[in-house]
Write a protein that holds these residues in place. Structure first.
Motif, PDB file in Angstrom:
ATOM      1  N   GLU A 113       0.832  -1.102   0.153  1.00  0.00           N
ATOM      2  CA  GLU A 113       0.216  -0.058   0.076  1.00  0.00           C
ATOM      3  C   GLU A 113       0.784   1.240  -0.090  1.00  0.00           C
ATOM      4  OE1 GLU A 113      -2.351  -0.433   3.557  1.00  0.00           O
ATOM      5  OE2 GLU A 113      -3.596  -2.231   2.574  1.00  0.00           O
ATOM      6  N   LEU A 114       2.041   1.312   0.718  1.00  0.00           N
ATOM      7  CA  LEU A 114       2.967   2.562   0.766  1.00  0.00           C
ATOM      8  C   LEU A 114       3.398   2.706  -0.507  1.00  0.00           C
ATOM      9  CD1 LEU A 114       4.860   4.458   1.949  1.00  0.00           C
ATOM     10  CD2 LEU A 114       6.591   2.474   2.411  1.00  0.00           C
ATOM     11  N   PHE A 115       3.887   1.498  -1.335  1.00  0.00           N
ATOM     12  CA  PHE A 115       4.601   1.550  -2.628  1.00  0.00           C
ATOM     13  C   PHE A 115       3.536   1.990  -3.751  1.00  0.00           C
ATOM     14  CE2 PHE A 115       7.603  -2.028  -2.000  1.00  0.00           C
ATOM     15  CZ  PHE A 115       8.497  -1.132  -1.057  1.00  0.00           C
ATOM     16  N   ALA A 116       2.382   1.738  -3.551  1.00  0.00           N
ATOM     17  CA  ALA A 116       1.117   2.347  -4.413  1.00  0.00           C
ATOM     18  C   ALA A 116       0.981   3.903  -4.196  1.00  0.00           C
ATOM     19  CB  ALA A 116      -0.163   1.503  -3.945  1.00  0.00           C
ATOM     20  N   ARG A 117       0.999   4.258  -2.917  1.00  0.00           N
ATOM     21  CA  ARG A 117       0.811   5.682  -2.585  1.00  0.00           C
ATOM     22  C   ARG A 117       1.944   6.439  -3.351  1.00  0.00           C
ATOM     23  NH1 ARG A 117      -0.109   3.758   2.917  1.00  0.00           N
ATOM     24  NH2 ARG A 117       1.687   4.585   3.516  1.00  0.00           N
ATOM     25  N   GLN A 118       3.099   5.825  -3.317  1.00  0.00           N
ATOM     26  CA  GLN A 118       4.269   6.530  -3.620  1.00  0.00           C
ATOM     27  C   GLN A 118       4.106   6.538  -5.253  1.00  0.00           C
ATOM     28  OE1 GLN A 118       7.594   4.070  -1.970  1.00  0.00           O
ATOM     29  NE2 GLN A 118       7.954   5.629  -0.501  1.00  0.00           N
ATOM     30  N   VAL A 119       3.787   5.371  -5.813  1.00  0.00           N
ATOM     31  CA  VAL A 119       3.541   5.597  -7.437  1.00  0.00           C
ATOM     32  C   VAL A 119       2.457   6.716  -7.528  1.00  0.00           C
ATOM     33  CG1 VAL A 119       2.637   4.419  -9.352  1.00  0.00           C
ATOM     34  CG2 VAL A 119       4.272   3.251  -7.603  1.00  0.00           C
ATOM     35  N   ASP A 120       1.649   6.809  -7.046  1.00  0.00           N
ATOM     36  CA  ASP A 120       0.533   7.863  -7.076  1.00  0.00           C
ATOM     37  C   ASP A 120       1.100   9.201  -7.055  1.00  0.00           C
ATOM     38  OD1 ASP A 120      -1.195   6.114  -7.730  1.00  0.00           O
ATOM     39  OD2 ASP A 120      -2.284   6.424  -5.883  1.00  0.00           O
ATOM     40  N   LEU A 127       7.293  12.626 -12.365  1.00  0.00           N
ATOM     41  CA  LEU A 127       8.156  11.833 -12.727  1.00  0.00           C
ATOM     42  C   LEU A 127       7.485  10.557 -13.545  1.00  0.00           C
ATOM     43  CD1 LEU A 127      11.145  10.797 -12.362  1.00  0.00           C
ATOM     44  CD2 LEU A 127      10.594   9.684 -10.223  1.00  0.00           C
ATOM     45  N   ALA A 128       7.762  10.618 -14.929  1.00  0.00           N
ATOM     46  CA  ALA A 128       7.208   9.536 -15.799  1.00  0.00           C
ATOM     47  C   ALA A 128       7.878   8.252 -15.695  1.00  0.00           C
ATOM     48  CB  ALA A 128       7.378  10.543 -17.082  1.00  0.00           C
ATOM     49  N   ALA A 129       7.164   7.287 -16.185  1.00  0.00           N
ATOM     50  CA  ALA A 129       7.359   5.745 -16.307  1.00  0.00           C
ATOM     51  C   ALA A 129       8.671   5.905 -17.196  1.00  0.00           C
ATOM     52  CB  ALA A 129       6.187   5.018 -16.484  1.00  0.00           C
ATOM     53  N   GLY A 130       8.829   6.533 -17.971  1.00  0.00           N
ATOM     54  CA  GLY A 130      10.046   6.531 -19.163  1.00  0.00           C
ATOM     55  C   GLY A 130      11.083   6.849 -18.296  1.00  0.00           C
ATOM     56  N   GLU A 131      11.177   7.874 -17.532  1.00  0.00           N
ATOM     57  CA  GLU A 131      12.380   8.523 -16.900  1.00  0.00           C
ATOM     58  C   GLU A 131      12.798   7.334 -15.752  1.00  0.00           C
ATOM     59  OE1 GLU A 131      12.091  12.934 -16.089  1.00  0.00           O
ATOM     60  OE2 GLU A 131      10.187  12.077 -15.817  1.00  0.00           O
ATOM     61  N   LEU A 132      11.970   6.764 -15.237  1.00  0.00           N
ATOM     62  CA  LEU A 132      12.285   5.748 -14.135  1.00  0.00           C
ATOM     63  C   LEU A 132      12.922   4.358 -14.943  1.00  0.00           C
ATOM     64  CD1 LEU A 132       9.389   5.496 -11.284  1.00  0.00           C
ATOM     65  CD2 LEU A 132      12.043   5.903 -11.174  1.00  0.00           C
ATOM     66  N   ALA A 133      12.364   4.062 -15.992  1.00  0.00           N
ATOM     67  CA  ALA A 133      12.763   3.008 -16.936  1.00  0.00           C
ATOM     68  C   ALA A 133      14.260   3.258 -17.431  1.00  0.00           C
ATOM     69  CB  ALA A 133      11.917   2.723 -18.038  1.00  0.00           C
ATOM     70  N   ASN A 134      14.484   4.428 -17.917  1.00  0.00           N
ATOM     71  CA  ASN A 134      15.791   4.846 -18.288  1.00  0.00           C
ATOM     72  C   ASN A 134      16.876   4.731 -17.297  1.00  0.00           C
ATOM     73  OD1 ASN A 134      14.995   5.276 -20.950  1.00  0.00           O
ATOM     74  ND2 ASN A 134      14.833   7.518 -20.398  1.00  0.00           N
ATOM     75  N   ALA A 135      16.416   5.384 -15.956  1.00  0.00           N
ATOM     76  CA  ALA A 135      17.317   5.114 -14.721  1.00  0.00           C
ATOM     77  C   ALA A 135      17.553   3.663 -14.466  1.00  0.00           C
ATOM     78  CB  ALA A 135      16.679   5.932 -13.566  1.00  0.00           C
ATOM     79  N   ASN A 136      16.512   2.811 -14.476  1.00  0.00           N
ATOM     80  CA  ASN A 136      16.566   1.462 -14.304  1.00  0.00           C
ATOM     81  C   ASN A 136      17.732   0.833 -15.121  1.00  0.00           C
ATOM     82  OD1 ASN A 136      14.913   1.586 -11.990  1.00  0.00           O
ATOM     83  ND2 ASN A 136      13.160   1.049 -12.966  1.00  0.00           N
ATOM     84  N   ASP A 137      17.392   1.042 -16.562  1.00  0.00           N
ATOM     85  CA  ASP A 137      18.385   0.771 -17.552  1.00  0.00           C
ATOM     86  C   ASP A 137      19.986   0.744 -17.174  1.00  0.00           C
ATOM     87  OD1 ASP A 137      16.155  -0.572 -18.949  1.00  0.00           O
ATOM     88  OD2 ASP A 137      16.109   1.119 -20.362  1.00  0.00           O
ATOM     89  N   THR A 138      20.063   2.269 -16.889  1.00  0.00           N
ATOM     90  CA  THR A 138      21.360   2.708 -16.697  1.00  0.00           C
ATOM     91  C   THR A 138      21.905   1.976 -15.323  1.00  0.00           C
ATOM     92  OG1 THR A 138      20.959   4.856 -17.558  1.00  0.00           O
ATOM     93  CG2 THR A 138      22.860   4.596 -15.947  1.00  0.00           C
ATOM     94  N   MET A 139      21.123   1.513 -14.316  1.00  0.00           N
ATOM     95  CA  MET A 139      21.636   0.876 -13.050  1.00  0.00           C
ATOM     96  C   MET A 139      21.875  -0.770 -13.496  1.00  0.00           C
ATOM     97  SD  MET A 139      19.656   2.551 -10.073  1.00  0.00           S
ATOM     98  CE  MET A 139      17.702   2.709 -10.511  1.00  0.00           C
ATOM     99  N   ARG A 140      21.040  -1.207 -14.479  1.00  0.00           N
ATOM    100  CA  ARG A 140      21.278  -2.430 -14.515  1.00  0.00           C
ATOM    101  C   ARG A 140      22.435  -2.624 -15.508  1.00  0.00           C
ATOM    102  NH1 ARG A 140      15.846  -2.195 -15.883  1.00  0.00           N
ATOM    103  NH2 ARG A 140      14.728  -3.399 -14.330  1.00  0.00           N
ATOM    104  N   LYS A 141      22.804  -1.660 -16.378  1.00  0.00           N
ATOM    105  CA  LYS A 141      24.365  -1.742 -16.960  1.00  0.00           C
ATOM    106  C   LYS A 141      25.509  -1.679 -15.869  1.00  0.00           C
ATOM    107  CE  LYS A 141      22.494   0.382 -21.376  1.00  0.00           C
ATOM    108  NZ  LYS A 141      22.380   1.575 -22.067  1.00  0.00           N
ATOM    109  N   LEU A 142      25.208  -0.940 -15.032  1.00  0.00           N
ATOM    110  CA  LEU A 142      26.178  -0.762 -14.081  1.00  0.00           C
ATOM    111  C   LEU A 142      26.561  -2.080 -13.249  1.00  0.00           C
ATOM    112  CD1 LEU A 142      25.638   3.053 -12.352  1.00  0.00           C
ATOM    113  CD2 LEU A 142      27.881   1.769 -13.363  1.00  0.00           C
ATOM    114  N   GLU A 143      25.154  -2.732 -12.990  1.00  0.00           N
ATOM    115  CA  GLU A 143      25.212  -3.989 -12.254  1.00  0.00           C
ATOM    116  C   GLU A 143      26.063  -5.013 -13.038  1.00  0.00           C
ATOM    117  OE1 GLU A 143      21.937  -7.119 -10.043  1.00  0.00           O
ATOM    118  OE2 GLU A 143      21.270  -5.928 -11.790  1.00  0.00           O
TER     119      GLU A 143
END
Length: 161
Positions: A113-120, A127-143
């Motif tokens: 429920e906390l995560f759902a409130r945060q997403v809202d 903060l758009a979904a595409g921005e988070l997706a790009n950040a996640n892509d970058t972090m996966r490359k670092l990983e």
């Protein structure tokens, strides 16, 4: 090119660590709000990551990238406080499988429920979904880079050039 990457790379390392600490603080505030004093923020994150699964401590360590000794200690504390049930594997008596108890499932739902409130809130704050997706892509490359550095020695160590 090396000089151009140095500062952004260092900034990324610091930011990842700082973001993780801030996220754990968010979990701590939520636990305090719920009046839950028998579990800490790290334990609640482990609990959330167990979800509906039944896992060994080794599987949990691999899944969450937690330090092994800390997982064992945290699993023990969560079991003592009623968030987890433990059962010895019938095939390997040395192996213990854990899953969420009813109390653990209730906390997992509260964290969801906390995560759902945060997403809202993220969406409302631009903060758009595409921005988070790009950040996640970058972090996966670092990983992948860090994993390959450990596994295959992909980087050139100082003095070996």
């Amino acid at each position: 090119m090396e000089m151009a990457l140095r500062q952004p790379y260092y900034d990324s390392i610091l930011l990842i660590e700082r973001l993780h600490r801030h996220f754990l603080e968010v979990l701590k505030v939520e636990l305090d709000r719920l009046g839950m004093q028998d579990i800490n923020n790290v334990q609640s994150l482990i609990l959330y990551n167990i979800g509906d699964d039944e896992l060994t401590v080794g599987e949990l360590t691999a899944r969450g990238y937690y330090l092994g000794s800390n997982v064992s200690y945290n699993v023990k504390k969560m079991h003592e406080n009623g968030y987890l049930t433990q059962e010895r594997s019938p095939h390997d008596r040395r192996s213990v499988r854990v899953r969420l108890s009813d109390k653990g499932l209730l906390l997992r739902d509260r964290i969801s429920e906390l995560f759902a409130r945060q997403v809202d809130a993220l969406d409302r704050n631009g903060l758009a979904a595409g921005e988070l997706a790009n950040a996640n892509d970058t972090m996966r490359k670092l990983e992948r880079f860090w994993t390959s550095s450990l596994s295959y020695g992909a980087y050139v160590a100082p003095g070996t050039q």
